[in-house]
Design a protein around this motif. Structure first.
Motif, PDB file in Angstrom:
ATOM      1  N   ILE A  45      11.424 -45.699 -18.374  1.00 35.98           N
ATOM      2  CA  ILE A  45      10.006 -45.554 -18.693  1.00 35.98           C
ATOM      3  C   ILE A  45       9.152 -45.655 -17.437  1.00 35.98           C
ATOM      4  CG2 ILE A  45       8.070 -46.669 -19.869  1.00 35.98           C
ATOM      5  CD1 ILE A  45      10.091 -47.413 -22.092  1.00 35.98           C
ATOM      6  N   VAL A  46       9.380 -46.666 -16.624  1.00 37.68           N
ATOM      7  CA  VAL A  46       8.579 -46.854 -15.416  1.00 37.68           C
ATOM      8  C   VAL A  46       8.816 -45.718 -14.434  1.00 37.68           C
ATOM      9  CG1 VAL A  46       8.218 -48.362 -13.430  1.00 37.68           C
ATOM     10  CG2 VAL A  46       8.425 -49.337 -15.699  1.00 37.68           C
ATOM     11  N   GLY A  47      10.064 -45.273 -14.297  1.00 39.95           N
ATOM     12  CA  GLY A  47      10.358 -44.151 -13.400  1.00 39.95           C
ATOM     13  C   GLY A  47       9.694 -42.863 -13.854  1.00 39.95           C
ATOM     14  N   PHE A  55       2.818 -36.919  -9.431  1.00 43.44           N
ATOM     15  CA  PHE A  55       2.471 -35.501  -9.525  1.00 43.44           C
ATOM     16  C   PHE A  55       1.011 -35.308  -9.930  1.00 43.44           C
ATOM     17  CE2 PHE A  55       7.143 -34.392 -10.292  1.00 43.44           C
ATOM     18  CZ  PHE A  55       7.326 -34.091  -8.955  1.00 43.44           C
ATOM     19  N   PHE A  56       0.477 -36.195 -10.772  1.00 39.82           N
ATOM     20  CA  PHE A  56      -0.909 -36.078 -11.201  1.00 39.82           C
ATOM     21  C   PHE A  56      -1.862 -36.348 -10.043  1.00 39.82           C
ATOM     22  CE2 PHE A  56      -4.779 -38.105 -12.872  1.00 39.82           C
ATOM     23  CZ  PHE A  56      -5.258 -37.079 -13.667  1.00 39.82           C
ATOM     24  N   PHE A  57      -1.653 -37.453  -9.320  1.00 40.30           N
ATOM     25  CA  PHE A  57      -2.588 -37.834  -8.270  1.00 40.30           C
ATOM     26  C   PHE A  57      -2.444 -37.004  -6.997  1.00 40.30           C
ATOM     27  CE2 PHE A  57      -2.727 -41.893 -10.703  1.00 40.30           C
ATOM     28  CZ  PHE A  57      -4.078 -41.838 -11.015  1.00 40.30           C
ATOM     29  N   THR A  58      -1.345 -36.297  -6.828  1.00 42.86           N
ATOM     30  CA  THR A  58      -1.189 -35.411  -5.668  1.00 42.86           C
ATOM     31  C   THR A  58      -1.485 -33.953  -6.006  1.00 42.86           C
ATOM     32  OG1 THR A  58       1.178 -35.222  -6.091  1.00 42.86           O
ATOM     33  CG2 THR A  58       0.473 -36.918  -4.515  1.00 42.86           C
ATOM     34  N   HIS A  59      -2.048 -33.709  -7.187  1.00 35.95           N
ATOM     35  CA  HIS A  59      -2.481 -32.367  -7.619  1.00 35.95           C
ATOM     36  C   HIS A  59      -1.327 -31.374  -7.683  1.00 35.95           C
ATOM     37  CE1 HIS A  59      -6.740 -33.440  -7.377  1.00 35.95           C
ATOM     38  NE2 HIS A  59      -6.420 -34.119  -6.277  1.00 35.95           N
ATOM     39  N   LEU A  71      -8.154 -38.086  -3.874  1.00 34.78           N
ATOM     40  CA  LEU A  71      -7.980 -39.420  -3.305  1.00 34.78           C
ATOM     41  C   LEU A  71      -7.447 -39.344  -1.885  1.00 34.78           C
ATOM     42  CD1 LEU A  71      -6.168 -41.061  -6.346  1.00 34.78           C
ATOM     43  CD2 LEU A  71      -8.556 -41.318  -5.736  1.00 34.78           C
ATOM     44  N   ASN A  72      -7.898 -40.258  -1.030  1.00 37.88           N
ATOM     45  CA  ASN A  72      -7.329 -40.370   0.309  1.00 37.88           C
ATOM     46  C   ASN A  72      -6.028 -41.163   0.278  1.00 37.88           C
ATOM     47  OD1 ASN A  72      -9.453 -38.960   1.515  1.00 37.88           O
ATOM     48  ND2 ASN A  72     -10.686 -40.833   1.692  1.00 37.88           N
ATOM     49  N   TYR A  73      -5.997 -42.228  -0.524  1.00 39.00           N
ATOM     50  CA  TYR A  73      -4.819 -43.068  -0.657  1.00 39.00           C
ATOM     51  C   TYR A  73      -4.379 -43.030  -2.111  1.00 39.00           C
ATOM     52  CZ  TYR A  73      -6.577 -44.758   3.784  1.00 39.00           C
ATOM     53  OH  TYR A  73      -7.032 -44.821   5.068  1.00 39.00           O
ATOM     54  N   TYR A  74      -3.426 -42.198  -2.429  1.00 44.80           N
ATOM     55  CA  TYR A  74      -3.005 -42.043  -3.815  1.00 44.80           C
ATOM     56  C   TYR A  74      -1.954 -43.058  -4.232  1.00 44.80           C
ATOM     57  CZ  TYR A  74       0.632 -39.274  -1.520  1.00 44.80           C
ATOM     58  OH  TYR A  74       1.635 -38.852  -0.700  1.00 44.80           O
ATOM     59  N   TRP A  75      -1.456 -43.889  -3.310  1.00 44.79           N
ATOM     60  CA  TRP A  75      -0.444 -44.870  -3.677  1.00 44.79           C
ATOM     61  C   TRP A  75      -1.015 -46.050  -4.447  1.00 44.79           C
ATOM     62  CZ3 TRP A  75       4.252 -43.478  -3.958  1.00 44.79           C
ATOM     63  CH2 TRP A  75       4.736 -42.498  -3.100  1.00 44.79           C
ATOM     64  N   LEU A  79       0.702 -47.276  -7.865  1.00 44.70           N
ATOM     65  CA  LEU A  79       1.275 -48.616  -8.018  1.00 44.70           C
ATOM     66  C   LEU A  79       0.634 -49.356  -9.189  1.00 44.70           C
ATOM     67  CD1 LEU A  79       1.660 -49.737  -4.305  1.00 44.70           C
ATOM     68  CD2 LEU A  79       3.448 -49.050  -5.903  1.00 44.70           C
ATOM     69  N   THR A  80      -0.648 -49.137  -9.414  1.00 48.35           N
ATOM     70  CA  THR A  80      -1.317 -49.747 -10.560  1.00 48.35           C
ATOM     71  C   THR A  80      -0.738 -49.208 -11.864  1.00 48.35           C
ATOM     72  OG1 THR A  80      -3.327 -49.935  -9.228  1.00 48.35           O
ATOM     73  CG2 THR A  80      -3.557 -50.176 -11.619  1.00 48.35           C
ATOM     74  N   VAL A  81      -0.511 -47.917 -11.919  1.00 45.12           N
ATOM     75  CA  VAL A  81       0.086 -47.306 -13.110  1.00 45.12           C
ATOM     76  C   VAL A  81       1.507 -47.816 -13.312  1.00 45.12           C
ATOM     77  CG1 VAL A  81       0.928 -45.108 -14.037  1.00 45.12           C
ATOM     78  CG2 VAL A  81      -1.374 -45.265 -13.119  1.00 45.12           C
ATOM     79  N   LEU A  82       2.264 -47.995 -12.232  1.00 41.90           N
ATOM     80  CA  LEU A  82       3.631 -48.511 -12.342  1.00 41.90           C
ATOM     81  C   LEU A  82       3.654 -49.935 -12.896  1.00 41.90           C
ATOM     82  CD1 LEU A  82       5.329 -47.202  -9.087  1.00 41.90           C
ATOM     83  CD2 LEU A  82       5.771 -46.487 -11.422  1.00 41.90           C
ATOM     84  N   VAL A  83       2.784 -50.784 -12.389  1.00 37.70           N
ATOM     85  CA  VAL A  83       2.733 -52.166 -12.878  1.00 37.70           C
ATOM     86  C   VAL A  83       2.308 -52.190 -14.342  1.00 37.70           C
ATOM     87  CG1 VAL A  83       1.525 -54.378 -12.630  1.00 37.70           C
ATOM     88  CG2 VAL A  83       2.363 -53.187 -10.613  1.00 37.70           C
ATOM     89  N   GLY A  84       1.307 -51.403 -14.685  1.00 36.64           N
ATOM     90  CA  GLY A  84       0.856 -51.345 -16.079  1.00 36.64           C
ATOM     91  C   GLY A  84       1.922 -50.808 -17.013  1.00 36.64           C
ATOM     92  N   SER A  85       2.631 -49.770 -16.580  1.00 43.23           N
ATOM     93  CA  SER A  85       3.686 -49.209 -17.436  1.00 43.23           C
ATOM     94  C   SER A  85       4.842 -50.183 -17.593  1.00 43.23           C
ATOM     95  CB  SER A  85       4.174 -47.874 -16.885  1.00 43.23           C
ATOM     96  OG  SER A  85       4.828 -48.052 -15.646  1.00 43.23           O
TER      97      SER A  85
END
Length: 118
Positions: A45-47, A55-59, A71-75, A79-85
Motif C-alpha cells: 500500500i505505501v509503495g 508521478f503526480f507531483f512530478t507531472h 513545486l520546487n521540492y516535491y519530496w 514523504l508526507t503522503v507516505l507517512v499518512g498512507s
C-alpha cells in the motif's frame, strides 16, 4: 470468550489465556505468518501510494497534469503522503489482525465446552 460463554471478564481472560497456552506452537506460527502478511500489505500500500504521489507531483501523469501544483521540492509532499498512507494502512490492517486473532481463538475453542456442566 465473554461473547461465547457469557462469563465475566476475569474468568474469560483466564480461560482464553489457558486456551492459548495449550496451543502455544499454533499461536506463535499464526502470529508470525500474520505479522509477515500484514507487513507485506502495508509495504504494498505505501509503495503504491508513494509511486502514484511521485508521478503526480512530478507531472508525469498526463490525465491530472493540470491539477498538480508546481513545486520546487516535491519530496516534502511525497514523504508526507507516505507517512499518512502508512498510518492509514496500519489502522485498517490492524483490524484484520484482530479478526485473525479472534477467528484463531474460536478455532482453538471448537468444539465448544459446556459452560454449565451438570
Amino acid at each position: 470468550m465473554i461473547a461465547v460463554y457469557g462469563t465475566n471478564f476475569c474468568t474469560s481472560a483466564r480461560n482464553a489465556f489457558s486456551l492459548l497456552m495449550r496451543n502455544i506452537i499454533r499461536v506463535v506460527v499464526l502470529d508470525k505468518v500474520t505479522d509477515f502478511l500484514l507487513f507485506l500489505g502495508k509495504l504494498l500500500i505505501v509503495g503504491g501510494v508513494g509511486v502514484l504521489a511521485f508521478f503526480f507531483f512530478t507531472h508525469r501523469i498526463k490525465l491530472v497534469e493540470d491539477t498538480a501544483p508546481t513545486l520546487n521540492y516535491y519530496w516534502v509532499p511525497i514523504l508526507t503522503v507516505l507517512v499518512g498512507s502508512y498510518l492509514i494502512a496500519h489502522g485498517f490492517l490492524s483490524v484484520f489482525g484482530m479478526c485473525v486473532d479472534t477467528l484463531f481463538l474460536c478455532f482453538c475453542e471448537w468444539p465448544p465446552r459446556d459452560p454449565h456442566p451438570i
